[in-house]
Write a protein that holds these residues in place. Structure first.
Motif, PDB file in Angstrom:
ATOM      1  N   ARG A 120      49.890  39.993  38.864  1.00  0.00           N
ATOM      2  CA  ARG A 120      49.167  39.624  40.080  1.00  0.00           C
ATOM      3  C   ARG A 120      50.038  39.850  41.310  1.00  0.00           C
ATOM      4  NH1 ARG A 120      47.208  39.503  43.972  1.00  0.00           N
ATOM      5  NH2 ARG A 120      45.895  37.994  45.059  1.00  0.00           N
ATOM      6  N   ASP A 136      41.832  35.727  46.463  1.00  0.00           N
ATOM      7  CA  ASP A 136      42.178  37.139  46.299  1.00  0.00           C
ATOM      8  C   ASP A 136      43.264  37.575  47.284  1.00  0.00           C
ATOM      9  OD1 ASP A 136      40.745  36.988  48.611  1.00  0.00           O
ATOM     10  OD2 ASP A 136      39.447  38.710  48.199  1.00  0.00           O
ATOM     11  N   THR A 144      46.176  44.179  44.719  1.00  0.00           N
ATOM     12  CA  THR A 144      46.941  43.779  43.534  1.00  0.00           C
ATOM     13  C   THR A 144      47.732  44.978  43.029  1.00  0.00           C
ATOM     14  OG1 THR A 144      45.236  42.193  42.917  1.00  0.00           O
ATOM     15  CG2 THR A 144      46.749  42.865  41.181  1.00  0.00           C
ATOM     16  N   PRO A 145      49.022  44.771  42.690  1.00  0.00           N
ATOM     17  CA  PRO A 145      49.769  43.527  42.857  1.00  0.00           C
ATOM     18  C   PRO A 145      50.077  43.242  44.328  1.00  0.00           C
ATOM     19  CG  PRO A 145      51.222  45.292  42.128  1.00  0.00           C
ATOM     20  CD  PRO A 145      49.841  45.860  42.112  1.00  0.00           C
TER      21      PRO A 145
END
Lengths: 249, 330
Positions: B94, B131, B153-154
């Motif tokens: 992440r 997010d 992401t990442p």
């Protein structure tokens, strides 16, 4: 040697500093602008290299029409050409800026592309190495010393408590730290010549913005300090406070 | 649940203190997301991973990924960037955290560009929120703090040294080795040698105490007073203002401020420093600030917790003596 220097126009926040009503930008009223300090060093490095070995320095600046003043300052120092990549605002996201610069620089045939180590406003220090990656060029950041010979360069990078000597091939992207070359003041002749030079204006092909400013605030105020006393007789009281109140001894 | 990758910086085979700060930040972010793993990527000569495994685990790493090669004894920007990007790409992370050290500031933007993502640079706080990665980042040389929102992401961030306090969160980490994604021998940019910089044992970024001198010292040789005071503390580094390094009284690497080093020691002693904005930008986040200056109206006194007004040539030797006494228990 053909050198491009990517420069940024930044507000002079020494004189005046206030956050705008939107809570996420600087109040523009009465602001003065100048070239970002490290970018001034980069222009100076480029000028010295071309004065020694011949060649030409081009400066590239992204932003609204106000940046033409910054480009003219580089002209007055001795830059030969200037490009404005026109955009209403300069994104905070370094990768969005790098896309626009890479598009401009890609077919420029430059031997060296120079940047300041970081800007004096956003202070990200990301645009130089990101642009290098997009161009597929080798990159050395935050250099404090530079030598070129036979198509190769040697640079020094200051680390915490030491430094490294780095070798790289040309063409390359370099970002410039302080201490390498103090920027010259524009000469009268330079200022006159700067007025006659033309600036190429092209729309900036910005990349996607994924890093955005949500809000901006002044740093928390430090609690009011105090004058412990005057002269050496105040020293024992200071040491007592450092020990018992601040607890740092 | 979010897995976080950190690049744990080493030099000369040893972990740097910033590595533990970054692991601590990653542990907090992973825990706050509902319990992801923290993976620490370590580069160096063979043996580096095993040497740093315990320390990284103690601060919350679940896995140490050691990328070892004789060619990685020194920092190799291109090989480290390719390897870190590859790991982030294939590992389903992440977020990826770096130190905003000389090395991390060089490495992180390369990794971001290789992945086609953006980077939150030099952050002082960070939090995964839905997010987005929401961070604090000083702007206008510390005159304002911006809250930034990073999507994608990442989510990559470099963390300002000293902004996070390393904390223990004991784990027994697994150790895995991985080859570099690009051979250091084929890197275009290569470190040829390390250069010594003075004889300072303590770096400004890591010293708990900094004694810094300004123009008020009047001459290079008077920096002896600053050095003696630093020696009395026993854990202090010596810094200087830009005026002083410009005049060549001290090397440029000693400069604290907007165009020099950003520091935040527990204790900062400003000797003969008036407090130009450019200097304050580099030290305003210090824990406790002491100022010694002859001008009671000097701006440094507005920032200082404790000030003494007067002749530094009388005050500093007395302070050195008192600190020596205090430290020897007297």
């Amino acid at each position: 040697m053909k050198i491009a220097v990517c420069i940024k126009r930044v507000p002079d926040t020494e004189m005046r500093f206030a956050i705008a009503g939107d809570g996420k930008s600087l109040d523009q009223a009465g602001l003065k602008y100048d070239i970002s300090d490290f970018d001034g060093y980069a222009v100076e490095v480029a000028l010295r290299l071309t004065e020694k070995d011949g060649g030409e320095v081009a400066v590239i600046c992204l932003g609204p029409d106000g940046v033409q003043e910054t480009i003219r300052k580089a002209f007055s120092m001795g830059a030969a050409r200037g490009v404005q990549l026109k955009a209403d605002t300069v994104p905070f996201d370094g990768s969005a800026i790098a896309h626009a610069l890479a598009a401009e620089l890609r077919d420029g045939g430059y031997d060296l592309i120079l940047f300041g180590r970081q800007s004096a406003d956003a202070g990200n220090g990301t645009v130089g190495p990101m642009t290098a990656h997009l161009l597929g060029l080798p990159c050395v950041t935050a250099i404090s010393h530079l030598e070129l010979a036979d198509g190769r360069g040697t640079a020094h990078r200051e680390l915490e408590g030491s430094a490294e000597s780095v070798e790289f091939p040309i063409p390359a992207v370099l970002t410039i730290d302080e201490g390498i070359a103090r920027p010259r003041l524009p000469s009268l002749k330079g200022i006159m010549a700067a007025k006659k030079k033309t600036i190429d204006v092209r729309p900036a092909q910005l990349g996607e913005e994924r890093l955005t400013v949500q809000s901006m605030a002044l740093p928390p105020e430090r609690a009011a300090g105090r004058i412990v006393g005057e002269g050496p007789d105040a020293v024992p009281e200071l040491v007592r406070l450092l020990k018992t109140e601040a607890k740092v001894l | 649940m979010a897995n976080v990758l950190v690049v744990a910086e080493t030099r000369g085979g040893e972990l740097r203190s910033v590595a533990l700060e970054v692991v601590t930040a990653a542990r907090k972010a992973a825990d706050a997301s509902g319990g992801g793993e923290v993976h620490a990527l370590v580069f160096g000569a063979p043996g580096t991973g095993a040497a740093v495994q315990d320390s990284l685990g103690r601060h919350g790493a679940d896995l140490v990924v050691a990328v070892e090669s004789a060619g990685l004894e020194h920092y190799d920007a291109e090989s480290l960037a390719a390897t870190t990007a590859e790991r982030l790409r294939s590992g389903g992370y992440r977020a990826g955290f770096f130190a905003a050290s000389a090395q991390g500031r060089d490495l992180a933007p390369r990794v971001a560009a290789a992945l086609g993502v953006s980077l939150a640079s030099d952050v002082t706080a960070l939090e995964l929120s839905g997010d987005a990665l929401v961070v604090q980042h000083p702007v206008y040389v510390g005159k304002a703090i911006a809250t930034l929102r990073l999507t994608g992401t990442p989510a990559l961030a470099s963390i300002r040294p000293g902004a996070v306090t390393a904390a223990e969160a004991a784990r027994t980490p697994r150790l895995e080795t991985a080859p570099p994604a690009s051979d250091p021998a084929s890197s275009r940019v290569r470190v040829r040698e390390m250069l010594a910089r003075g004889d300072a044992k303590l770096d400004l970024g890591e010293a708990p105490v900094i004694v810094a001198g300004g123009r008020g010292l009047r001459a290079a040789e008077n920096f002896r007073l600053v050095e003696e005071l630093a020696a009395a503390f026993g854990n202090a580094a010596v810094g200087a203002t830009r005026a002083v390094t410009d005049d060549g009284w001290r090397p440029a690497t000693d400069q604290i401020g907007q165009t020099g080093r950003m520091v935040n020691p527990n204790l900062y002693v400003a000797v003969g420093i008036s407090g130009a904005i450019q200097h304050l930008a580099g030290m305003r986040t210090s824990g406790t600030i002491v100022a010694i200056n002859r001008d009671k109206d000097a701006p440094i006194f507005k920032l200082a917790d404790y000030g003494i007004v007067g002749d530094l040539f009388e005050i500093v030797p007395r302070l050195t003596e008192e600190i020596r006494k205090a430290r020897s228990g007297g």
